[in-house]
Design a protein around this motif. Structure first.
Motif, PDB file in Angstrom:
ATOM      1  N   MET A   1     -66.990 -33.647 -16.232  1.00 59.01           N
ATOM      2  CA  MET A   1     -65.972 -34.273 -15.354  1.00 59.01           C
ATOM      3  C   MET A   1     -65.242 -33.404 -14.614  1.00 59.01           C
ATOM      4  O   MET A   1     -64.503 -32.623 -15.158  1.00 59.01           O
ATOM      5  N   ARG A   2     -65.265 -33.280 -13.082  1.00 56.51           N
ATOM      6  CA  ARG A   2     -64.468 -32.332 -12.230  1.00 56.51           C
ATOM      7  C   ARG A   2     -63.208 -33.027 -11.806  1.00 56.51           C
ATOM      8  O   ARG A   2     -63.245 -34.267 -11.480  1.00 56.51           O
ATOM      9  N   PHE A   3     -61.913 -32.443 -12.007  1.00 50.74           N
ATOM     10  CA  PHE A   3     -60.836 -32.978 -11.395  1.00 50.74           C
ATOM     11  C   PHE A   3     -60.504 -32.289 -10.152  1.00 50.74           C
ATOM     12  O   PHE A   3     -60.575 -31.199  -9.963  1.00 50.74           O
ATOM     13  N   VAL A   4     -59.927 -33.210  -9.202  1.00 48.08           N
ATOM     14  CA  VAL A   4     -59.354 -32.623  -7.747  1.00 48.08           C
ATOM     15  C   VAL A   4     -57.840 -33.188  -7.738  1.00 48.08           C
ATOM     16  O   VAL A   4     -57.552 -34.266  -8.428  1.00 48.08           O
ATOM     17  N   GLU A   5     -57.168 -32.242  -6.888  1.00 42.25           N
ATOM     18  CA  GLU A   5     -55.804 -32.774  -6.739  1.00 42.25           C
ATOM     19  C   GLU A   5     -55.793 -33.729  -5.554  1.00 42.25           C
ATOM     20  O   GLU A   5     -56.379 -33.431  -4.479  1.00 42.25           O
ATOM     21  N   VAL A   6     -54.997 -34.689  -5.757  1.00 42.89           N
ATOM     22  CA  VAL A   6     -54.878 -35.879  -4.790  1.00 42.89           C
ATOM     23  C   VAL A   6     -53.484 -35.961  -4.160  1.00 42.89           C
ATOM     24  O   VAL A   6     -53.440 -36.323  -2.873  1.00 42.89           O
ATOM     25  N   ALA A   7     -52.639 -35.286  -4.583  1.00 37.23           N
ATOM     26  CA  ALA A   7     -51.400 -35.528  -4.057  1.00 37.23           C
ATOM     27  C   ALA A   7     -50.366 -34.192  -4.797  1.00 37.23           C
ATOM     28  O   ALA A   7     -50.583 -33.879  -5.929  1.00 37.23           O
ATOM     29  N   ARG A   8     -49.255 -33.837  -3.957  1.00 33.65           N
ATOM     30  CA  ARG A   8     -48.208 -32.996  -4.374  1.00 33.65           C
ATOM     31  C   ARG A   8     -46.868 -33.801  -4.345  1.00 33.65           C
ATOM     32  O   ARG A   8     -46.853 -34.502  -3.122  1.00 33.65           O
ATOM     33  N   PHE A   9     -45.787 -33.437  -4.987  1.00 27.59           N
ATOM     34  CA  PHE A   9     -44.614 -34.053  -4.807  1.00 27.59           C
ATOM     35  C   PHE A   9     -43.368 -33.049  -4.822  1.00 27.59           C
ATOM     36  O   PHE A   9     -43.842 -31.752  -5.264  1.00 27.59           O
ATOM     37  N   THR A  10     -42.183 -33.393  -4.237  1.00 26.74           N
ATOM     38  CA  THR A  10     -41.188 -32.601  -4.207  1.00 26.74           C
ATOM     39  C   THR A  10     -40.002 -32.939  -5.179  1.00 26.74           C
ATOM     40  O   THR A  10     -39.032 -32.124  -5.106  1.00 26.74           O
ATOM     41  N   ASP A  11     -40.263 -33.731  -6.279  1.00 22.18           N
ATOM     42  CA  ASP A  11     -39.592 -33.931  -7.395  1.00 22.18           C
ATOM     43  C   ASP A  11     -40.475 -34.352  -8.479  1.00 22.18           C
ATOM     44  O   ASP A  11     -41.764 -34.397  -8.508  1.00 22.18           O
TER      45      ASP A  11
END
Length: 118
Positions: A1-11
């Motif tokens: 299973m390969r994981f990918v980044e879907v979002a980044r946050f500032t808090d």
């Protein structure tokens, strides 16, 4: 299973809530860089903020969910300038006196889903 980044946050709070909602819908989530930020909160911008990783096959559904939730307007009104200033001064004074950070945040019933006690 390969994981990918879907979002980044500032808090750190928003990705924890988003990860919880995605997990509740059955999507496995990895919250990236959250422990480093908890230990050294000033590094949040230096390391790019916390990110959400999901399996590649669930990435589109997760992105669609996050985009929908993030564009909804908030029903919370900001604090008045007098109340915000008084809370800040009292928080700084208590922090200085006790040596511990004392944040004085108002209880927002709309956010908690319950009303004031009668």
């Amino acid at each position: 299973m390969r994981f990918v980044e879907v979002a980044r946050f500032t808090d750190l709070t928003e990705p924890q809530v988003a990860a919880s909602a995605l997990r509740a819908s059955g999507i496995p989530v990895i919250l990236q860089r959250d422990l480093v930020i908890q230990v050294h909160v000033n590094l949040i911008y230096a390391i790019g903020g916390p990110g959400l990783l999901v399996p590649e096959e669930d990435a589109e559904a997760a992105r669609a969910f996050l985009n929908e939730v993030r564009t909804q307007p908030s029903t919370l009104a900001p604090l008045g300038s007098v109340e915000a200033t008084l809370r800040l001064i009292l928080s700084l004074a208590l922090t200085w006196l006790t040596g511990f950070i004392v944040p004085l945040r108002p209880r927002r019933f709309e956010r908690l889903g319950d009303g004031p006690a009668l």
